[in-house]
Design an enzyme around this catalytic site. Structure first.
Site, PDB file in Angstrom:
ATOM      1  N   GLU A 118      48.126  55.771  37.827  1.00  0.00           N
ATOM      2  CA  GLU A 118      46.639  55.705  37.687  1.00  0.00           C
ATOM      3  C   GLU A 118      45.685  57.002  38.114  1.00  0.00           C
ATOM      4  O   GLU A 118      46.032  57.643  39.080  1.00  0.00           O
ATOM      5  CB  GLU A 118      46.067  54.769  38.829  1.00  0.00           C
ATOM      6  CG  GLU A 118      44.485  54.475  38.972  1.00  0.00           C
ATOM      7  CD  GLU A 118      43.859  54.446  37.711  1.00  0.00           C
ATOM      8  OE1 GLU A 118      42.788  55.031  37.386  1.00  0.00           O
ATOM      9  OE2 GLU A 118      44.025  53.509  36.999  1.00  0.00           O
ATOM     10  N   ASP A 151      32.382  43.507  23.229  1.00  0.00           N
ATOM     11  CA  ASP A 151      32.998  44.616  23.363  1.00  0.00           C
ATOM     12  C   ASP A 151      32.286  46.004  22.483  1.00  0.00           C
ATOM     13  O   ASP A 151      32.605  47.208  22.762  1.00  0.00           O
ATOM     14  CB  ASP A 151      34.531  44.704  23.174  1.00  0.00           C
ATOM     15  CG  ASP A 151      34.991  43.891  24.228  1.00  0.00           C
ATOM     16  OD1 ASP A 151      34.571  43.147  25.057  1.00  0.00           O
ATOM     17  OD2 ASP A 151      36.365  43.804  24.170  1.00  0.00           O
ATOM     18  N   HIS A 168      38.548  21.121  54.323  1.00  0.00           N
ATOM     19  CA  HIS A 168      39.709  21.590  54.965  1.00  0.00           C
ATOM     20  C   HIS A 168      40.985  20.601  54.462  1.00  0.00           C
ATOM     21  O   HIS A 168      40.611  19.352  54.569  1.00  0.00           O
ATOM     22  CB  HIS A 168      39.519  21.365  56.513  1.00  0.00           C
ATOM     23  CG  HIS A 168      40.673  21.889  57.405  1.00  0.00           C
ATOM     24  ND1 HIS A 168      41.026  23.177  57.221  1.00  0.00           N
ATOM     25  CD2 HIS A 168      41.487  21.082  58.158  1.00  0.00           C
ATOM     26  CE1 HIS A 168      42.200  23.284  58.097  1.00  0.00           C
ATOM     27  NE2 HIS A 168      42.381  22.119  58.600  1.00  0.00           N
ATOM     28  N   GLY A 190      39.280  32.793  17.141  1.00  0.00           N
ATOM     29  CA  GLY A 190      39.695  32.910  18.554  1.00  0.00           C
ATOM     30  C   GLY A 190      39.449  34.383  18.874  1.00  0.00           C
ATOM     31  O   GLY A 190      39.489  34.641  20.160  1.00  0.00           O
ATOM     32  N   LYS A 203      47.863  35.116  30.043  1.00  0.00           N
ATOM     33  CA  LYS A 203      47.932  34.149  31.486  1.00  0.00           C
ATOM     34  C   LYS A 203      49.335  33.210  31.243  1.00  0.00           C
ATOM     35  O   LYS A 203      49.764  32.957  32.442  1.00  0.00           O
ATOM     36  CB  LYS A 203      46.697  33.360  31.316  1.00  0.00           C
ATOM     37  CG  LYS A 203      45.474  34.227  31.619  1.00  0.00           C
ATOM     38  CD  LYS A 203      45.530  35.315  32.655  1.00  0.00           C
ATOM     39  CE  LYS A 203      44.593  36.381  32.404  1.00  0.00           C
ATOM     40  NZ  LYS A 203      44.598  37.133  31.434  1.00  0.00           N
ATOM     41  N   ALA A 262      42.670  45.966  34.501  1.00  0.00           N
ATOM     42  CA  ALA A 262      43.154  44.377  34.822  1.00  0.00           C
ATOM     43  C   ALA A 262      44.520  44.360  33.689  1.00  0.00           C
ATOM     44  O   ALA A 262      45.304  43.693  34.181  1.00  0.00           O
ATOM     45  CB  ALA A 262      42.067  43.418  34.446  1.00  0.00           C
TER      46      ALA A 262
END
Length: 463
Positions: free
Chosen positions: A202, A309, A442, A37, A49, A182
C-alpha cells in the site's frame, strides 16, 4: 423504435434506474453488450462475496475444535470448486435481472451502444449490424474497469486484475496484492485464508486509507497475525515477469526490496468506461476522466444524464443505484432530494469486516467540530464472545455541542450488516442520547453501537 428512456449499461445503476423509470410509467430500453447486471453482479460485488464466504467456511472448518466440533481428516480448499460456486451465484443473479426486466416490461437491447446527436442511440450487435433508437432521455451508466498503471501492466496471467483473480484455474502458492482499498483487501484476505502466501503493498501509511485510522491499524494487526505480509508507505516500482516467478521491486522507507510471487494482483483503483460511447460526437463535457453532471445527474447536453462510476464521487454499487433512482424521479417530474454523499456507507468484506459512514475522527476535527468519541470493543460483547469473534470494535463520533452523530466506524464480524443503523440515525438527525436510550436486543453484536454511544457520554455499562 422510440423510448421515453434508454439506459446505456445494466449494472446496479443502470438496471435500478430502468426499473424505477418503468414503475413511473416510462417506456424503457437498456443497452447492454455483456451480461445483465454489469460488473458488480457478474464480476464484482456478488461473486467476490461468494468467494469470501467459501474462505470463511474453510476457516470455520480449520477452527472447528474451538467450537467443540471434531471430525476426521484435514479440510482442503478447492479453488476450482469455489470459483464454480461463485460463477453459479453470479449467473443466478443475472437471470434474476432478466426476470425483473420482463416483469417491468423493459427491453434489453443487446450490443454496444453509442450516443448520437439528437437523443439517438446506435447499437451494434454481435452480427456487427447497427440499429438506431430514439429516446426522450438517455442515461449513461457504463461503469468502470480495473485501472492500468504503466509500471504494472496487466497481462491477464502473471499480472492480473480483479476479474482474473476471481477465476484463477490454479491456486497460486504466493501472491503480491498492490493496493489495499476494498478490492485489494478482500482478495488479500481470501487468498491468504485458503493458504496462499500473500504480500499486501500500500502506497499510503495505512490499509484502507479512506477509513478511520484506528480501524486501519486494527485491520493491519489482524492481517499480520494471519501472516499476511503488510507493506505500507510502499510502492511497486517494477515487475519482472520474464522468469517462472514475478520479481516485484518494492520501494519502502527503508529502501528497495524484491518480493517474489507467482501472481501479482493490481488493485490500484478503477477507470471510468467513457471511451467509444459518443461523448465527443455529442459534445458531452468530461473532466479528469469523468462525466460532469449537476446534482440531478444532468450533463451539459439536454436530455442526456450520467450516473455511477462514470461521474465524480464514490464508485460504489449502492451509490449508483441511489443516483439512478434520483435521476429518473427528477426526469418523471418528481421532487427528489439530492444525494447526501456524506451519509453513504462504505463496506469491506474481508475478515474482519469493515464498515463506516460519515466523518472520520481526523476529518471531523479538521472540520472544526468539538468532539465526543466513544469506543466499544467486541471483546466486551457477550454475543461476540459466544460467536468466537472478539476482534474489533465500534467507534462513534459526536458533535459535543449538539449531540449530532458525525461518524460511525466499525471493524469486526458482521459489521457490514450493522452499519445501516448508523446511516438511518444520521439521516434522521438522531442525537447521542437518543441512541443510548434506544433499546437494543441482547445478546447481539449491534449492542456495541449503543454501548459505544454510551461510552462517549461516560455512561457505558459493560466496559
Amino acid at each position: 423504435m422510440k423510448y421515453d428512456l434508454i439506459v446505456l449499461g445494466s449494472g446496479p445503476g443502470g438496471y435500478v434506474a430502468a426499473i424505477r423509470a418503468s414503475q413511473l410509467g416510462m417506456k424503457v430500453g437498456v443497452v447492454e453488450k455483456a451480461e445483465l447486471g454489469g460488473v458488480c453482479l457478474n464480476w464484482g460485488c456478488i461473486p467476490t462475496k461468494a468467494l469470501l464466504k467459501s474462505a470463511q467456511v474453510f476457516e470455520y472448518l480449520n477452527h472447528a475444535s474451538d467450537y467443540g466440533v471434531s471430525f476426521e481428516g484435514t479440510p482442503k480448499a478447492k479453488l476450482a470448486d469455489m470459483v464454480k460456486r461463485s460463477r453459479d451465484v453470479a449467473a443466478g443473479m443475472s437471470k434474476g435481472i432478466q426476470f425483473l426486466f420482463k416483469k417491468n416490461k423493459i427491453d434489453h437491447i443487446a450490443g454496444h451502444g453509442k450516443i448520437l446527436p439528437g437523443k439517438k442511440m446506435a447499437v451494434t450487435g454481435e452480427d456487427e449490424k447497427t440499429k438506431e433508437y430514439e429516446a426522450k432521455h438517455i442515461l449513461i451508466a457504463t461503469g468502470s474497469r480495473s485501472r492500468q498503471l504503466d509500471n504494472l501492466k496487466q497481462d491477464g496471467k502473471k499480472i492480473i486484475g480483479y476479474r482474473e483473480a476471481m477465476v484463477l484455474d490454479k491456486q497460486p502458492e504466493s501472491m503480491v496484492v498492490v493496493g489495499s482499498g476494498a478490492i485489494g483487501t478482500e482478495f488479500a484476505y481470501f487468498y491468504n485464508a485458503i493458504g496462499t502466501k500473500v504480500t499486501l503493498v500500500e502506497f499510503m501509511p495505512n490499509l484502507l486509507p479512506l477509513e478511520d485510522e484506528e480501524v486501519s491499524k486494527q485491520l493491519e494487526r489482524t492481517f499480520k497475525k494471519a501472516k499476511i505480509k503488510v507493506m505500507t508507505n510502499s510502492s511497486v516500482e517494477s515487475v519482472d515477469t520474464s522468469g517462472k516467478k514475478c520479481k516485484v521491486l518494492v520501494k519502502t522507507k527503508k529502501g528497495e526490496e524484491t518480493v517474489e510471487a507467482d501472481v501479482v494482483l493490481s488493485a490500484v483503483g478503477i477507470a471510468a468506461n467513457i471511451e467509444g460511447i459518443g461523448l465527443e460526437e455529442t459534445g458531452i463535457n468530461t473532466e479528469n476522466g469523468k462525466i460532469k453532471v449537476d446534482e440531478f445527474y444532468r450533463t451539459n447536453v439536454d436530455g442526456v444524464y450520467a450516473i455511477g462510476d462514470v461521474i465524480p464521487g464514490p464508485a460504489l454499487a449502492h451509490v449508483a443505484s441511489a443516483e439512478g433512482i434520483i435521476c429518473v424521479e427528477k426526469i418523471a417530474g418528481g421532487n427528489p432530494e439530492p444525494l447526501d454523499y456524506n451519509n453513504v456507507p462504505g463496506c469491506t468484506y474481508s475478515s474482519p469486516e469493515v464498515a463506516s459512514v460519515g466523518y472520520t475522527e481526523k476529518a471531523a476535527k479538521e472540520a472544526g467540530y468539538d468532539l465526543k468519541v466513544g469506543k466499544f470493543p467486541f471483546s466486551a460483547s457477550g454475543k461476540a464472545s459466544a460467536a468466537g469473534a472478539k476482534d474489533g470494535f465500534v467507534k462513534v463520533i459526536f458533535d459535543a455541542k449538539y449531540g449530532e452523530l458525525l461518524g460511525v466506524h466499525m471493524i469486526g464480524a458482521n459489521v457490514t450488516e450493522m452499519i445501516a443503523e448508523a446511516v438511518v440515525a444520521r439521516k434522521l438527525e438522531t442525537t447521542g442520547h437518543e441512541m443510548i436510550k434506544a433499546v437494543h436486543p441482547h445478546p447481539t453484536m449491534s449492542e456495541a453501537i449503543m454501548e459505544a454511544a454510551a461510552a462517549a457520554y461516560g455512561e457505558v455499562i459493560h466496559m
